[in-house]
Design a protein around this motif. Structure first.
Motif, mmCIF file in Angstrom:
data_model
loop_
_atom_site.group_PDB
_atom_site.id
_atom_site.type_symbol
_atom_site.label_atom_id
_atom_site.label_comp_id
_atom_site.label_asym_id
_atom_site.label_seq_id
_atom_site.Cartn_x
_atom_site.Cartn_y
_atom_site.Cartn_z
ATOM 1 N N MET A 151 -13.260 3.679 -4.414
ATOM 2 C CA MET A 151 -12.290 3.150 -5.366
ATOM 3 C C MET A 151 -12.604 3.728 -6.750
ATOM 4 S SD MET A 151 -11.237 -0.797 -6.216
ATOM 5 C CE MET A 151 -11.339 -1.280 -4.507
ATOM 6 N N PHE A 189 0.853 -1.186 0.000
ATOM 7 C CA PHE A 189 0.000 0.000 0.000
ATOM 8 C C PHE A 189 0.888 1.234 0.000
ATOM 9 C CE2 PHE A 189 1.050 -0.644 4.376
ATOM 10 C CZ PHE A 189 1.164 0.634 4.903
ATOM 11 N N THR A 190 0.275 2.335 -0.394
ATOM 12 C CA THR A 190 0.887 3.652 -0.297
ATOM 13 C C THR A 190 -0.241 4.626 0.030
ATOM 14 O OG1 THR A 190 2.360 5.235 -1.379
ATOM 15 C CG2 THR A 190 0.752 4.145 -2.784
ATOM 16 N N GLN A 202 -10.204 3.336 -9.400
ATOM 17 C CA GLN A 202 -9.584 2.453 -10.389
ATOM 18 C C GLN A 202 -9.375 1.072 -9.779
ATOM 19 O OE1 GLN A 202 -6.158 3.849 -12.606
ATOM 20 N NE2 GLN A 202 -6.667 5.958 -12.079
ATOM 21 N N ARG A 203 -9.616 0.045 -10.598
ATOM 22 C CA ARG A 203 -9.374 -1.340 -10.205
ATOM 23 C C ARG A 203 -8.800 -2.060 -11.414
ATOM 24 N NH1 ARG A 203 -12.172 -6.095 -11.152
ATOM 25 N NH2 ARG A 203 -11.626 -7.770 -9.713
ATOM 26 N N ASN A 207 -2.740 6.479 -1.371
ATOM 27 C CA ASN A 207 -4.117 6.229 -1.799
ATOM 28 C C ASN A 207 -4.250 4.987 -2.687
ATOM 29 O OD1 ASN A 207 -2.903 7.306 -4.104
ATOM 30 N ND2 ASN A 207 -4.800 8.283 -4.774
ATOM 31 N N ARG A 208 -3.260 4.111 -2.620
ATOM 32 C CA ARG A 208 -3.281 2.898 -3.440
ATOM 33 C C ARG A 208 -3.043 1.664 -2.576
ATOM 34 N NH1 ARG A 208 0.147 4.880 -8.762
ATOM 35 N NH2 ARG A 208 -1.549 6.169 -9.597
ATOM 36 N N ASN A 222 -4.789 -3.993 -8.354
ATOM 37 C CA ASN A 222 -4.255 -2.696 -7.950
ATOM 38 C C ASN A 222 -5.431 -1.744 -7.851
ATOM 39 O OD1 ASN A 222 -1.456 -3.426 -8.043
ATOM 40 N ND2 ASN A 222 -1.669 -3.491 -10.270
ATOM 41 N N TRP A 223 -5.542 -1.082 -6.694
ATOM 42 C CA TRP A 223 -6.674 -0.197 -6.427
ATOM 43 C C TRP A 223 -6.168 1.229 -6.199
ATOM 44 C CZ3 TRP A 223 -8.746 -3.323 -1.658
ATOM 45 C CH2 TRP A 223 -9.234 -4.568 -2.081
ATOM 46 N N GLN A 224 -6.945 2.196 -6.663
ATOM 47 C CA GLN A 224 -6.681 3.604 -6.358
ATOM 48 C C GLN A 224 -7.958 4.232 -5.822
ATOM 49 O OE1 GLN A 224 -4.132 6.065 -8.894
ATOM 50 N NE2 GLN A 224 -5.875 7.454 -9.071
ATOM 51 N N ALA A 258 -2.392 -2.681 -3.166
ATOM 52 C CA ALA A 258 -2.196 -3.861 -4.019
ATOM 53 C C ALA A 258 -2.629 -5.087 -3.224
ATOM 54 C CB ALA A 258 -0.732 -3.980 -4.439
#
Length: 155
Positions: free
Chosen positions: A117, A80-81, A119-120, A83-84, A108-110, A86
């Motif tokens: 969410m 993770f970071t 983006q997926r 706002n993302r 991978n999620w944003q 994995a």
């Protein structure tokens, strides 16, 4: 827009919580419930499909769970970071002929600042298995809290 905690920036604890919440939602196999965690204009890549927006995602999920019967899923935080997140995941299901499969994947999620969410991106491989090779035997719905995760199961 209503907030969907936990919110970014993620910590190890809040990222793991977000992953478990997603797992529980997907194990409900309820497209109406699942789409509520995505932005109205969410963008996906799932195998060879690229749905955009909640309406297309909903239609995708309806098709998915009509084909993937007795679906049971385990997700695990990978990284993770801010706002993302994995995730790696495995799910078991059978088709209408009774053939069981174990599907392995990475996502991978944003997320937006509100916790939705946006983006997926998913990559998934399916492997046929015999019914006696199944590892996910809990009643349909959320995985019990004391059920082993992917690492403990050797997956």
């Amino acid at each position: 827009m209503e907030l969907r905690p936990p919110l970014p920036p993620f910590t190890a604890e809040t990222a793991a919580q977000k992953v478990r919440m997603a797992e529980d939602a997907w194990n409900s196999r309820d497209p109406d419930r699942v789409v509520k965690v995505y932005t109205e204009d969410t963008r996906w890549r799932n195998r060879a499909e690229f749905p955009v927006g909640r309406e297309q995602v909903h239609a995708f999920l309806v098709r998915k769970w009509a084909k993937e019967l007795e679906y049971r899923l385990i997700k695990e935080l990978w990284a993770f970071t801010d706002n993302r997140i994995a995730v790696r995941f495995v799910y078991e299901w059978h088709d209408d002929s009774g053939q069981w499969f174990r599907s392995f994947g990475n996502e991978n999620w944003q997320f937006t600042p509100e916790g939705y969410m946006e983006q997926r991106h998913a990559s998934i491989n399916d492997r046929p298995i015999a019914a006696d090779e199944r590892l996910f035997h809990w009643p349909l719905g959320a995985r019990p809290q004391d059920h082993a995760g992917l690492t403990a199961l050797g997956l």
